[in-house]
Scaffold this motif. Structure first.
Motif, PDB file in Angstrom:
ATOM      1  N   ALA A  74      -6.293  -8.463   9.168  1.00  0.00           N
ATOM      2  CA  ALA A  74      -6.500  -9.553   8.206  1.00  0.00           C
ATOM      3  C   ALA A  74      -5.222 -10.389   8.058  1.00  0.00           C
ATOM      4  O   ALA A  74      -5.279 -11.628   7.996  1.00  0.00           O
ATOM      5  N   GLN A  75      -4.064  -9.745   8.027  1.00  0.00           N
ATOM      6  CA  GLN A  75      -2.806 -10.496   7.884  1.00  0.00           C
ATOM      7  C   GLN A  75      -2.557 -11.377   9.105  1.00  0.00           C
ATOM      8  O   GLN A  75      -2.052 -12.489   8.990  1.00  0.00           O
ATOM      9  N   ALA A  76      -2.950 -10.855  10.284  1.00  0.00           N
ATOM     10  CA  ALA A  76      -2.755 -11.636  11.506  1.00  0.00           C
ATOM     11  C   ALA A  76      -3.680 -12.860  11.523  1.00  0.00           C
ATOM     12  O   ALA A  76      -3.281 -13.954  11.931  1.00  0.00           O
ATOM     13  N   ARG A  77      -4.909 -12.675  11.053  1.00  0.00           N
ATOM     14  CA  ARG A  77      -5.878 -13.786  11.069  1.00  0.00           C
ATOM     15  C   ARG A  77      -5.643 -14.786   9.949  1.00  0.00           C
ATOM     16  O   ARG A  77      -5.871 -15.979  10.111  1.00  0.00           O
ATOM     17  N   TYR A  78      -5.221 -14.283   8.773  1.00  0.00           N
ATOM     18  CA  TYR A  78      -5.122 -15.142   7.587  1.00  0.00           C
ATOM     19  C   TYR A  78      -3.729 -14.994   6.977  1.00  0.00           C
ATOM     20  O   TYR A  78      -3.497 -14.159   6.090  1.00  0.00           O
ATOM     21  N   PRO A  79      -2.786 -15.808   7.427  1.00  0.00           N
ATOM     22  CA  PRO A  79      -1.402 -15.656   6.970  1.00  0.00           C
ATOM     23  C   PRO A  79      -1.250 -15.798   5.457  1.00  0.00           C
ATOM     24  O   PRO A  79      -0.296 -15.277   4.886  1.00  0.00           O
ATOM     25  N   GLU A  80      -2.167 -16.504   4.803  1.00  0.00           N
ATOM     26  CA  GLU A  80      -2.053 -16.665   3.341  1.00  0.00           C
ATOM     27  C   GLU A  80      -2.886 -15.632   2.595  1.00  0.00           C
ATOM     28  O   GLU A  80      -3.203 -15.798   1.411  1.00  0.00           O
ATOM     29  N   LEU A  81      -3.239 -14.546   3.263  1.00  0.00           N
ATOM     30  CA  LEU A  81      -4.093 -13.495   2.688  1.00  0.00           C
ATOM     31  C   LEU A  81      -3.589 -13.040   1.312  1.00  0.00           C
ATOM     32  O   LEU A  81      -2.406 -12.754   1.144  1.00  0.00           O
ATOM     33  N   TRP A  82      -4.518 -12.937   0.340  1.00  0.00           N
ATOM     34  CA  TRP A  82      -4.172 -12.330  -0.953  1.00  0.00           C
ATOM     35  C   TRP A  82      -4.569 -10.856  -0.907  1.00  0.00           C
ATOM     36  O   TRP A  82      -5.681 -10.510  -0.480  1.00  0.00           O
ATOM     37  N   THR A  83      -3.678  -9.999  -1.329  1.00  0.00           N
ATOM     38  CA  THR A  83      -4.037  -8.587  -1.493  1.00  0.00           C
ATOM     39  C   THR A  83      -3.207  -8.001  -2.628  1.00  0.00           C
ATOM     40  O   THR A  83      -2.169  -8.560  -3.006  1.00  0.00           O
ATOM     41  N   ALA A  84      -3.696  -6.908  -3.214  1.00  0.00           N
ATOM     42  CA  ALA A  84      -2.959  -6.295  -4.323  1.00  0.00           C
ATOM     43  C   ALA A  84      -1.574  -5.869  -3.840  1.00  0.00           C
ATOM     44  O   ALA A  84      -1.422  -5.445  -2.690  1.00  0.00           O
ATOM     45  N   ARG A  85      -0.579  -5.972  -4.729  1.00  0.00           N
ATOM     46  CA  ARG A  85       0.814  -5.744  -4.318  1.00  0.00           C
ATOM     47  C   ARG A  85       1.015  -4.372  -3.669  1.00  0.00           C
ATOM     48  O   ARG A  85       1.686  -4.247  -2.671  1.00  0.00           O
ATOM     49  N   ARG A  86       0.377  -3.348  -4.223  1.00  0.00           N
ATOM     50  CA  ARG A  86       0.585  -1.997  -3.673  1.00  0.00           C
ATOM     51  C   ARG A  86      -0.687  -1.426  -3.071  1.00  0.00           C
ATOM     52  O   ARG A  86      -0.876  -0.224  -3.045  1.00  0.00           O
ATOM     53  N   SER A  87      -1.602  -2.272  -2.628  1.00  0.00           N
ATOM     54  CA  SER A  87      -2.923  -1.891  -2.131  1.00  0.00           C
ATOM     55  C   SER A  87      -3.742  -1.294  -3.276  1.00  0.00           C
ATOM     56  O   SER A  87      -3.214  -0.970  -4.344  1.00  0.00           O
ATOM     57  N   ASP A  88      -5.035  -1.149  -3.046  1.00  0.00           N
ATOM     58  CA  ASP A  88      -5.914  -0.611  -4.092  1.00  0.00           C
ATOM     59  C   ASP A  88      -6.075   0.896  -3.974  1.00  0.00           C
ATOM     60  O   ASP A  88      -6.735   1.519  -4.814  1.00  0.00           O
ATOM     61  N   LEU A  89      -5.526   1.495  -2.926  1.00  0.00           N
ATOM     62  CA  LEU A  89      -5.624   2.956  -2.805  1.00  0.00           C
ATOM     63  C   LEU A  89      -4.880   3.565  -3.989  1.00  0.00           C
ATOM     64  O   LEU A  89      -3.761   3.186  -4.288  1.00  0.00           O
ATOM     65  N   CYS A  90      -5.533   4.495  -4.686  1.00  0.00           N
ATOM     66  CA  CYS A  90      -4.943   4.949  -5.949  1.00  0.00           C
ATOM     67  C   CYS A  90      -3.832   5.975  -5.696  1.00  0.00           C
ATOM     68  O   CYS A  90      -3.715   6.545  -4.611  1.00  0.00           O
ATOM     69  N   TYR A  91      -3.041   6.209  -6.750  1.00  0.00           N
ATOM     70  CA  TYR A  91      -1.906   7.137  -6.645  1.00  0.00           C
ATOM     71  C   TYR A  91      -2.367   8.525  -6.198  1.00  0.00           C
ATOM     72  O   TYR A  91      -1.693   9.207  -5.421  1.00  0.00           O
ATOM     73  N   ALA A  92      -3.550   8.977  -6.712  1.00  0.00           N
ATOM     74  CA  ALA A  92      -3.995  10.343  -6.411  1.00  0.00           C
ATOM     75  C   ALA A  92      -4.363  10.463  -4.930  1.00  0.00           C
ATOM     76  O   ALA A  92      -4.045  11.455  -4.268  1.00  0.00           O
ATOM     77  N   THR A  93      -5.033   9.446  -4.417  1.00  0.00           N
ATOM     78  CA  THR A  93      -5.404   9.424  -3.000  1.00  0.00           C
ATOM     79  C   THR A  93      -4.160   9.480  -2.119  1.00  0.00           C
ATOM     80  O   THR A  93      -4.062  10.296  -1.197  1.00  0.00           O
ATOM     81  N   THR A  94      -3.193   8.615  -2.404  1.00  0.00           N
ATOM     82  CA  THR A  94      -2.016   8.549  -1.534  1.00  0.00           C
ATOM     83  C   THR A  94      -1.136   9.795  -1.689  1.00  0.00           C
ATOM     84  O   THR A  94      -0.631  10.321  -0.698  1.00  0.00           O
ATOM     85  N   ASN A  95      -0.989  10.301  -2.912  1.00  0.00           N
ATOM     86  CA  ASN A  95      -0.174  11.518  -3.091  1.00  0.00           C
ATOM     87  C   ASN A  95      -0.765  12.706  -2.344  1.00  0.00           C
ATOM     88  O   ASN A  95      -0.042  13.494  -1.717  1.00  0.00           O
ATOM     89  N   ARG A  96      -2.102  12.852  -2.408  1.00  0.00           N
ATOM     90  CA  ARG A  96      -2.739  13.999  -1.731  1.00  0.00           C
ATOM     91  C   ARG A  96      -2.632  13.859  -0.214  1.00  0.00           C
ATOM     92  O   ARG A  96      -2.523  14.853   0.509  1.00  0.00           O
ATOM     93  N   GLN A  97      -2.662  12.614   0.269  1.00  0.00           N
ATOM     94  CA  GLN A  97      -2.508  12.411   1.717  1.00  0.00           C
ATOM     95  C   GLN A  97      -1.064  12.698   2.164  1.00  0.00           C
ATOM     96  O   GLN A  97      -0.841  13.273   3.228  1.00  0.00           O
ATOM     97  N   GLU A  98      -0.093  12.319   1.336  1.00  0.00           N
ATOM     98  CA  GLU A  98       1.308  12.649   1.681  1.00  0.00           C
ATOM     99  C   GLU A  98       1.501  14.159   1.708  1.00  0.00           C
ATOM    100  O   GLU A  98       2.189  14.698   2.586  1.00  0.00           O
ATOM    101  N   ALA A  99       0.892  14.844   0.751  1.00  0.00           N
ATOM    102  CA  ALA A  99       1.054  16.304   0.686  1.00  0.00           C
ATOM    103  C   ALA A  99       0.412  16.979   1.898  1.00  0.00           C
ATOM    104  O   ALA A  99       0.966  17.930   2.466  1.00  0.00           O
ATOM    105  N   VAL A 100      -0.760  16.478   2.326  1.00  0.00           N
ATOM    106  CA  VAL A 100      -1.413  17.134   3.455  1.00  0.00           C
ATOM    107  C   VAL A 100      -0.627  16.879   4.756  1.00  0.00           C
ATOM    108  O   VAL A 100      -0.616  17.720   5.661  1.00  0.00           O
ATOM    109  N   LEU A 101       0.069  15.758   4.814  1.00  0.00           N
ATOM    110  CA  LEU A 101       0.927  15.509   5.985  1.00  0.00           C
ATOM    111  C   LEU A 101       2.058  16.535   6.051  1.00  0.00           C
ATOM    112  O   LEU A 101       2.427  17.010   7.133  1.00  0.00           O
ATOM    113  N   GLU A 102       2.618  16.873   4.882  1.00  0.00           N
ATOM    114  CA  GLU A 102       3.661  17.908   4.846  1.00  0.00           C
ATOM    115  C   GLU A 102       3.108  19.241   5.340  1.00  0.00           C
ATOM    116  O   GLU A 102       3.772  19.973   6.098  1.00  0.00           O
TER     117      GLU A 102
END
Ligand code: SF4
Length: 350
Positions: free
Chosen positions: A182-210
């Protein structure tokens, strides 16, 4: 027998699930059965079964709720028409939507009102995706990363006004590919500053990577319809380790443990800790359990405002009825932080 279990932290219940379980527990304590709940309160079969035994009837269509019955709307968020229909027919409607899902609903409404064409990255048919897309169906296009369709068919009216939003429980690996395209196709793309993936989702994914770095096998506790649970399995596999989702201890295939020395264990955001403990007991590591913590979580979401207002009215009408913790009773609503969803489920006989 495996020597060791590496136990991910954080894992299991997030703040949104904690709030939703405690809110529905209050509903079944206050109202005689049945209490109705639109969609599974959270995507976990064991949690749903506890509430069914406590007298909750889960419905897939709001017209199944008899007029005048109390109804709760699930943590995944509901379409505006569903909220309106529930409010119109129920005596009491409590919306247990997670505030982080509400944030995405707000983003969709705002961008659509501002004339944006919106790409929504989510899983087709998932309750959260259905509810979010319904905020602005004409302005929103669903891109399901599991279908690997890309953005070739997405044709915005104005390439300078394109927004990208996402289901909160996606895998990072699902979101990043669409974001890059999307960024490549639409240089003026609007998206949430930290993405919409929630803290719990990202924290659990970081932990499973460890875990993946240090294990021969990863087991993820959670239900088949839990999006963030499935993402954890995929993250582990992409990191190069064998991984399986298990509903509970009974789902472990003994053959998975053959020749395995270290097993990583984690859980999706709606999986109860009792199920995690049962899985560890079934593995029976000869050298015990080591917790692998990547971060601390202290997020807390208060009970839904409509529930708090109802409970405040009840407290003043029935002096003391809901204001003091009694053995076997939930704590006072204004001390909601003092008890957990795990205690709530135990109260209901989990
Ligand atoms: Fe909210 Fe994230 Fe939990 Fe979903 S997984 S209920 S968005 S905190």
């Amino acid at each position: 027998m495996p020597e060791k279990v590496l136990l991910a932290a954080p894992r299991g219940f997030c703040a949104g699930v904690e709030m939703a379980i405690k809110a529905l527990t209050w509903m079944v304590r206050v109202f005689p059965p049945p209490v109705y709940c639109y969609h599974e309160i959270v995507h976990n079969a064991a949690v749903v079964a506890v509430f069914e035994r406590a007298g909750v009837v889960f419905v897939e269509d709001i017209t199944e709720v008899p007029p005048g019955a109390p109804v709760m709307l699930s943590a995944h968020g509901s379409a505006p028409e569903v909220v309106a229909a529930a409010t119109g027919r129920a005596a009491v409607t409590v919306d247990a939507v997670c505030p982080l899902v509400t944030k995405v609903h707000h983003e969709v409404r705002k961008r659509a009102a501002d004339g944006f064409d919106i790409i929504y990255v989510g899983h087709e048919g998932h309750d959260e995706a259905i509810g979010t897309l319904a905020e602005a169906p004409a302005a929103t296009t669903l891109i399901d990363p599991s279908q690997q369709q890309g953005l070739a068919d997405f044709q915005p009216d104005d390439p300078g006004r394109v927004a990208l939003v996402a289901q909160t429980t996606l895998g990072l690996y699902e979101w990043e590919g669409v974001l890059a395209e999307a960024q490549a196709r639409y240089p003026e793309l609007w998206t949430a500053r930290r993405s919409d993936l929630c803290y719990a989702t990202t924290n659990r994914q970081e932990a499973v990577l460890e875990l993946a770095d240090r294990c021969d096998l990863v087991l993820v506790v959670g239900s088949a319809n839990s999006s963030n649970t499935n993402a954890l399995v995929r993250v582990a596999r992409l990191a190069g380790v064998a991984a399986h989702r298990v509903e509970g201890a009974g789902a472990i295939d003994p053959a998975w443990l053959d020749g395995v020395r270290v097993v990583g264990v984690t859980a999706g955001a709606s999986a109860p800790d009792q199920a995690v403990q049962a899985v560890i007991d079934r593995i029976g590591p000869s050298e015990g359990v080591e917790v692998v913590r990547v971060t601390d979580e202290d997020e807390y979401f208060p009970l839904p405002p409509s529930l708090r207002a109802m409970m405040a009215a009840l407290q003043s009408a029935v002096e003391g009825a809901y204001s003091a913790r009694q053995p076997g009773q939930p704590g006072p609503v204004d001390e909601d932080r003092s008890w957990s969803a795990t205690e709530a489920l135990a109260l209901l006989g989990a």
